[in-house]
Write a protein that holds these residues in place. Sequence first.
Motif, short mmCIF file in Angstrom:
data_model
loop_
_atom_site.label_atom_id
_atom_site.label_comp_id
_atom_site.label_asym_id
_atom_site.label_seq_id
_atom_site.Cartn_x
_atom_site.Cartn_y
_atom_site.Cartn_z
N MET A 1 3.89 0.87 -4.29
CA MET A 1 2.44 0.73 -4.35
C MET A 1 2.02 -0.74 -4.36
SD MET A 1 1.73 3.89 -7.00
CE MET A 1 0.09 3.38 -7.45
N VAL A 2 2.80 -1.58 -5.02
CA VAL A 2 2.52 -3.02 -5.01
C VAL A 2 2.62 -3.56 -3.60
CG1 VAL A 2 3.37 -5.28 -5.73
CG2 VAL A 2 3.19 -3.43 -7.40
N ARG A 3 3.65 -3.13 -2.87
CA ARG A 3 3.84 -3.61 -1.50
C ARG A 3 2.74 -3.08 -0.56
NH1 ARG A 3 10.27 -4.04 -0.02
NH2 ARG A 3 10.92 -5.12 -1.92
N ILE A 4 2.27 -1.85 -0.82
CA ILE A 4 1.15 -1.33 -0.03
C ILE A 4 -0.08 -2.20 -0.23
CG2 ILE A 4 -0.48 0.60 0.18
CD1 ILE A 4 1.86 2.49 -0.44
N MET A 5 -0.35 -2.58 -1.47
CA MET A 5 -1.50 -3.44 -1.74
C MET A 5 -1.35 -4.81 -1.08
SD MET A 5 -3.71 -1.65 -3.28
CE MET A 5 -4.84 -3.03 -3.50
N ASP A 6 -0.12 -5.35 -1.07
CA ASP A 6 0.14 -6.62 -0.39
C ASP A 6 -0.19 -6.51 1.10
OD1 ASP A 6 0.95 -7.91 -2.68
OD2 ASP A 6 3.08 -7.53 -2.36
N LEU A 7 0.22 -5.41 1.71
CA LEU A 7 -0.05 -5.19 3.13
C LEU A 7 -1.55 -5.08 3.39
CD1 LEU A 7 2.75 -2.59 3.96
CD2 LEU A 7 2.57 -4.90 4.88
N LEU A 8 -2.25 -4.39 2.50
CA LEU A 8 -3.70 -4.25 2.66
C LEU A 8 -4.42 -5.58 2.53
CD1 LEU A 8 -4.34 -0.87 0.82
CD2 LEU A 8 -4.97 -1.39 3.17
N HIS A 9 -3.99 -6.42 1.62
CA HIS A 9 -4.62 -7.73 1.47
C HIS A 9 -4.40 -8.60 2.71
CE1 HIS A 9 -6.22 -7.49 -2.57
NE2 HIS A 9 -5.09 -6.99 -3.01
N LYS A 10 -3.31 -8.36 3.40
CA LYS A 10 -3.01 -9.13 4.61
C LYS A 10 -3.73 -8.56 5.84
CE LYS A 10 1.61 -10.57 3.07
NZ LYS A 10 3.07 -10.41 3.28
N ASN A 11 -3.83 -7.23 5.91
CA ASN A 11 -4.29 -6.58 7.14
C ASN A 11 -5.58 -5.77 7.01
OD1 ASN A 11 -1.82 -7.37 8.55
ND2 ASN A 11 -0.80 -5.84 7.29
N PHE B 1 -6.21 -2.88 6.62
CA PHE B 1 -5.99 -1.46 6.89
C PHE B 1 -4.50 -1.22 7.11
CE2 PHE B 1 -5.20 1.99 9.89
CZ PHE B 1 -5.89 3.05 9.30
N VAL B 2 -4.00 -0.08 6.59
CA VAL B 2 -2.62 0.34 6.85
C VAL B 2 -2.64 1.80 7.27
CG1 VAL B 2 -1.48 -1.31 5.32
CG2 VAL B 2 -2.23 0.89 4.41
N SER B 3 -1.76 2.17 8.19
CA SER B 3 -1.68 3.56 8.63
C SER B 3 -0.57 4.28 7.88
CB SER B 3 -1.41 3.64 10.13
OG SER B 3 -0.08 3.23 10.42
N ILE B 4 -0.72 5.58 7.75
CA ILE B 4 0.29 6.39 7.07
C ILE B 4 1.61 6.33 7.82
CG2 ILE B 4 0.92 8.77 6.44
CD1 ILE B 4 -2.10 9.26 5.97
N GLN B 5 1.54 6.41 9.14
CA GLN B 5 2.77 6.37 9.94
C GLN B 5 3.52 5.06 9.76
OE1 GLN B 5 4.19 8.80 11.72
NE2 GLN B 5 2.57 10.20 11.07
N ASP B 6 2.81 3.95 9.73
CA ASP B 6 3.45 2.65 9.54
C ASP B 6 4.11 2.57 8.16
OD1 ASP B 6 3.99 -0.18 10.20
OD2 ASP B 6 2.58 -0.56 8.57
N LEU B 7 3.45 3.08 7.15
CA LEU B 7 4.01 3.04 5.79
C LEU B 7 5.26 3.93 5.69
CD1 LEU B 7 0.73 3.20 3.66
CD2 LEU B 7 2.17 1.20 4.10
N ASP C 1 1.10 8.13 -3.09
CA ASP C 1 0.86 6.72 -3.42
C ASP C 1 -0.60 6.34 -3.16
OD1 ASP C 1 3.53 6.49 -4.02
OD2 ASP C 1 4.07 5.46 -2.16
N LEU C 2 -1.10 6.73 -1.99
CA LEU C 2 -2.47 6.38 -1.62
C LEU C 2 -3.48 7.08 -2.52
CD1 LEU C 2 -2.29 6.41 2.30
CD2 LEU C 2 -2.02 4.48 0.73
N GLN C 3 -3.18 8.31 -2.89
CA GLN C 3 -4.08 9.03 -3.80
C GLN C 3 -4.15 8.33 -5.15
OE1 GLN C 3 -3.62 13.30 -4.04
NE2 GLN C 3 -4.39 13.35 -6.13
N GLU C 4 -3.00 7.90 -5.66
CA GLU C 4 -2.97 7.21 -6.94
C GLU C 4 -3.74 5.89 -6.87
OE1 GLU C 4 -2.32 6.05 -10.79
OE2 GLU C 4 -2.00 8.02 -9.88
N LEU C 5 -3.56 5.14 -5.80
CA LEU C 5 -4.27 3.86 -5.63
C LEU C 5 -5.78 4.08 -5.52
CD1 LEU C 5 -1.80 2.07 -3.19
CD2 LEU C 5 -2.31 1.38 -5.55
N GLU C 6 -6.17 5.17 -4.86
CA GLU C 6 -7.60 5.45 -4.75
C GLU C 6 -8.18 5.88 -6.09
OE1 GLU C 6 -10.41 7.24 -1.38
OE2 GLU C 6 -8.98 8.70 -2.16
#
Length: 258
Positions: A7-17, A19-25, A39-44
């Motif tokens: 989840m930390v890495r997902i947030m890092d990717l979002l801060h850079k881009n 938007f992130v796609s489910i397929q890419d993750l 993961d996305l549900q928890e972050l939301e």
Amino acid sequence: MLTEERMVRIMDLLHKNSFVSIQDLMKRFQVSRSSIMRDLQELEEQGRILRVRGGASLVDTDVLLSRYNEPAVQFKEDTQKDAKKIICHKAIEEVHDGDCIFIDAGTTPVYLLEGLKHKDVELVTTNTYLLERLPLDFKGHVYLLGGEFSKKYDSSFGSMTTQLLKQFRFDLCFLTANGISVQEDEAYVFDMHIGTIKKEVQMRSRKSILLIDHTKLKTRAFYTWSNLSSFSKVYMDTYPNNERMPENFKICKEIEND
């Protein structure tokens, strides 16, 4: 890799881009779709991201929702669940026996049902998602409006629905929005045809209530359908402490357990 680290890495990717796609993750972390969705549900639920069709965006990014990226109803069922419960638990106090009420499409109004089931009211709606969850012991009468139907959003809309609405007057309506701007005094929705229904309902209601959780403060959508100042009350779960809150906004406290 632990869930917390992912989840930390997902947030890092979002801060850079942004938007992130489910397929890419899924490819990046070599995990299943269900793991990424959790993961996305928890972050939301933490208020850090906004899930959109096919992926996620940062909450503090200018997200413009349209019919192309608005998630289907089933993907939003558990989003901000606790906030929706708190909001609807308070908002249902507006309803009295004998009222003719309209309940909007979406998942938030479903949480009105617990308090509504013992009310003797005339209930009008376009929301089949809500009616599927209507308690068997509901005391009132139900009117489901027809028209063009969207299974994705479990709701009817269009010119036929608008014409049917013109036969009703409401004591009270409960409406939802995909996003709002307090500064611009605007409420947004992802599709103008859905917005037309909302506008007609509000115009035909003696009292109009808007139900929104705090994530809607950071979201923009394709179509402006109303002014926030035109609502009798706007029920929310929280509001930023450092911002001036409009007088018709009502913050709902957590539900006390008996």
